[in-house]
Design a protein around this motif. Structure first.
Motif, PDB file in Angstrom:
ATOM      1  N   GLY A  32       0.795  -1.220   0.000  1.00 45.36           N
ATOM      2  CA  GLY A  32       0.000   0.000   0.000  1.00 45.36           C
ATOM      3  C   GLY A  32       0.829   1.272   0.000  1.00 45.36           C
ATOM      4  O   GLY A  32       0.266   2.373   0.043  1.00 45.36           O
ATOM      5  N   GLY A  33       2.178   1.140  -0.012  1.00 49.72           N
ATOM      6  CA  GLY A  33       3.027   2.315  -0.114  1.00 49.72           C
ATOM      7  C   GLY A  33       3.520   2.886   1.191  1.00 49.72           C
ATOM      8  O   GLY A  33       4.110   3.976   1.215  1.00 49.72           O
ATOM      9  N   GLN A  77      -0.552  12.090   4.379  1.00 50.97           N
ATOM     10  CA  GLN A  77      -0.909  11.351   3.170  1.00 50.97           C
ATOM     11  C   GLN A  77      -1.905  10.270   3.543  1.00 50.97           C
ATOM     12  O   GLN A  77      -1.875   9.746   4.665  1.00 50.97           O
ATOM     13  N   THR A  78      -2.783   9.933   2.605  1.00 54.77           N
ATOM     14  CA  THR A  78      -3.755   8.868   2.827  1.00 54.77           C
ATOM     15  C   THR A  78      -3.412   7.686   1.929  1.00 54.77           C
ATOM     16  O   THR A  78      -3.316   7.831   0.707  1.00 54.77           O
ATOM     17  N   LEU A  79      -3.210   6.537   2.567  1.00 59.82           N
ATOM     18  CA  LEU A  79      -2.882   5.315   1.849  1.00 59.82           C
ATOM     19  C   LEU A  79      -4.075   4.374   1.882  1.00 59.82           C
ATOM     20  O   LEU A  79      -4.827   4.346   2.869  1.00 59.82           O
ATOM     21  N   ASP A 134       7.107   6.690   8.658  1.00 57.15           N
ATOM     22  CA  ASP A 134       5.739   7.220   8.662  1.00 57.15           C
ATOM     23  C   ASP A 134       5.180   7.164  10.078  1.00 57.15           C
ATOM     24  O   ASP A 134       5.505   6.255  10.859  1.00 57.15           O
ATOM     25  N   VAL A 135       4.342   8.118  10.401  1.00 60.80           N
ATOM     26  CA  VAL A 135       3.609   8.089  11.665  1.00 60.80           C
ATOM     27  C   VAL A 135       2.134   7.889  11.338  1.00 60.80           C
ATOM     28  O   VAL A 135       1.516   8.723  10.668  1.00 60.80           O
ATOM     29  N   VAL A 177      -1.203   8.921   7.272  1.00 56.83           N
ATOM     30  CA  VAL A 177       0.131   8.959   7.875  1.00 56.83           C
ATOM     31  C   VAL A 177       0.727  10.351   7.740  1.00 56.83           C
ATOM     32  O   VAL A 177       0.342  11.130   6.856  1.00 56.83           O
ATOM     33  N   ASN A 178       1.645  10.649   8.660  1.00 57.77           N
ATOM     34  CA  ASN A 178       2.463  11.855   8.548  1.00 57.77           C
ATOM     35  C   ASN A 178       3.806  11.427   7.979  1.00 57.77           C
ATOM     36  O   ASN A 178       4.507  10.611   8.575  1.00 57.77           O
ATOM     37  N   ARG A 179       4.163  11.993   6.833  1.00 57.46           N
ATOM     38  CA  ARG A 179       5.427  11.666   6.183  1.00 57.46           C
ATOM     39  C   ARG A 179       6.145  12.962   5.827  1.00 57.46           C
ATOM     40  O   ARG A 179       5.626  13.778   5.060  1.00 57.46           O
TER      41      ARG A 179
END
Length: 467
Positions: free
Chosen positions: A293-294, A339-341, A299-300, A332-334
């Motif tokens: 899923g990337g 971002q939404t996975l 990532d948090v 996630v916080n990147r």
């Protein structure tokens, strides 16, 4: 003003019940005593019962000679254990603890009305220590229903029922002492209570005052093996999901994200410029759903399937309760941006068994390891015979205990067998180390071990600072 406030508080407080008799009478027919029977292989020689050369050696050898079979071995014997459980449907489904029936050849259910029925095993979940049994009865059985454990508040009255110390049907009462306790299991959500829980109460129900089961009595903390008012019941909202899956599939099917995670501490939050110290920091992304899923290490995870993530423990439980194969949105916080996975969950049980053969191959497993004051070795057939461990039981044999360790203080001795750590089965030293590492990664200060001595199980929590 003070008088008015005091009267207001008193008006909202609920007094102690006048009696628990009506409630006990109503639910007792659904509570059962469980007796298990296991064949224990025979042994040869004194086997360390007395020191070699002791004046008692001849006595024990003579005693064993009288019990040998024609092959020179001691005859197999039967070992029994006692526990509790409760009926959840009129057609005979019964809930108890996994450690009550684990390794049993025969399971007999004693009902409050005085009749007995043999039980078959439907399924078990060592991770939550829950098992489901089934009996066949000529008439519909009395049963109890699960309540909503999330509604239980600290200070609420509760009542425990079971078979403490093999004394038969017994009732104890107390209050909810704490909520959402974790001993060491990944999916722990225990209700702590001061209602007396002792050996033999395992698997019995914890009732609220409406007669609904809000917990399954599972463990106690005690320096002497008896109740000191610190008992733990697995919350019903965890149990019901497990029971439903065991009834439908005979096994659990938990969602799996496929990441290694750790809590976001204050210093981590500051380093990552996060507004709050919450979420789950991804430390590794092995091959699996998250990688597909990337997701990336660093990532948090802030949100999972629409639920805000507070810490790793909450995320693990939320993922596990999500259906296998469901595609979820993970925020996630990147690098300071969200971002939404979209990730399609796998099945955790399949992932846990997909271990490369080389990792468990010949020569990979050390013969002995020292940890937490214990010297441990994988259980062999010879050890099973020597320690009277039922055939088919896997675990780690305790070969020595450091007398200066916490393990020694808590009663562990050479000859004990550890079959679970963190409420997961351990068959090898590597599996035990994995459970210890997981507990440390989750910030736990102790790990719960299921220890068997002559077939009698008990939980022991050991601090991780010695491991």
């Amino acid at each position: 003003m003070v008088l008015i406030l005091s009267q207001s508080l008193m008006a909202h407080a609920r007094g102690a019940p006048e009696s628990f008799a009506d409630l006990a009478e109503r639910v007792s027919p659904a509570v059962v005593n469980i007796t298990t029977s296991t064949t224990v292989a025979g042994r040869t020689g004194p086997q360390g019962i007395v020191p070699e050369g002791s004046p008692f050696e001849d006595f024990f050898r003579e005693f064993q000679d009288r019990n040998r079979n024609g092959n020179g071995d001691s005859a197999p014997r039967r070992s029994s254990a006692l526990g509790s459980g409760f009926v959840i449907s009129e057609d005979g489904y019964i809930v108890t603890n996994n450690h009550v029936i684990e390794g049993a050849d025969e399971i007999m259910i004693e009902f409050f009305e005085g009749f007995d029925l043999p039980a078959t095993l439907v399924g078990t979940d060592p991770n939550t220590d829950i098992a489901v049994l089934k009996v066949e009865a000529d008439n519909p059985l009395k049963f109890v229903s699960f309540g909503n454990s999330d509604e239980a508040r600290v200070g609420d009255w509760v009542m425990a029922m079971g078979n403490p110390l093999g004394q038969g049907f017994s009732v104890s009462a107390g209050i909810v002492s704490a909520r959402n306790r974790a001993l060491s299991g990944t999916y722990d959500d225990y209700i702590q209570t001061d209602a007396a829980i002792n050996r033999g109460n395992s698997g019995g129900p914890l009732f609220n005052m409406d007669g609904d089961v809000i917990g399954v009595n599972t463990a106690i903390l005690s320096p002497n093996g008896g109740s000191i008012g610190i008992g733990f019941s697995m919350a019903s909202n965890v149990v019901t999901r497990v029971v439903d899956q065991l009834k439908e599939f005979g096994e659990t099917r938990r969602g799996w994200l496929g990441v290694r995670i750790q809590d976001v501490t204050d210093d981590v939050a500051e380093a990552l410029a996060l507004a709050e110290a919450k979420g789950a920091l991804v430390s590794d992304v092995p091959e699996g759903p998250a990688m597909d899923g990337g997701m990336k290490a660093g990532d948090v995870i802030l949100s999972f399937d629409g639920v805000d993530v507070q810490d790793t423990r909450q995320l693990v439980r939320t993922v596990a309760n999500t259906p296998v194969g469901k595609t979820v949105r993970v925020v996630v916080n990147r690098d300071g941006e969200t971002q939404t996975l979209k990730i399609t969950l796998g099945r955790r049980e399949e992932a846990e068994t997909a271990i490369p053969a080389s990792a468990e191959g010949p020569g990979a497993e050390p013969q002995e390891v020292e940890t937490m004051g214990l010297t441990l070795a994988p259980l062999t057939d010879e050890m099973r015979d020597e320690l009277s461990v039922p055939a088919g039981t896997d675990g780690l044999a305790v070969t020595a205990v450091d007398e200066a360790s916490q393990a020694f203080e808590k009663g562990l001795r050479a000859g004990d067998v550890i079959t679970e750590a963190g409420q997961s089965t351990v068959r090898t030293v590597a599996e035990l180390q994995d459970r210890i590492d997981e507990a440390k990664e989750e910030g736990r200060k102790s790990i719960l071990l299921l220890v068997r001595r002559a077939g009698d199980p008990r939980f022991v929590a050991l601090g991780l600072d010695e491991g």
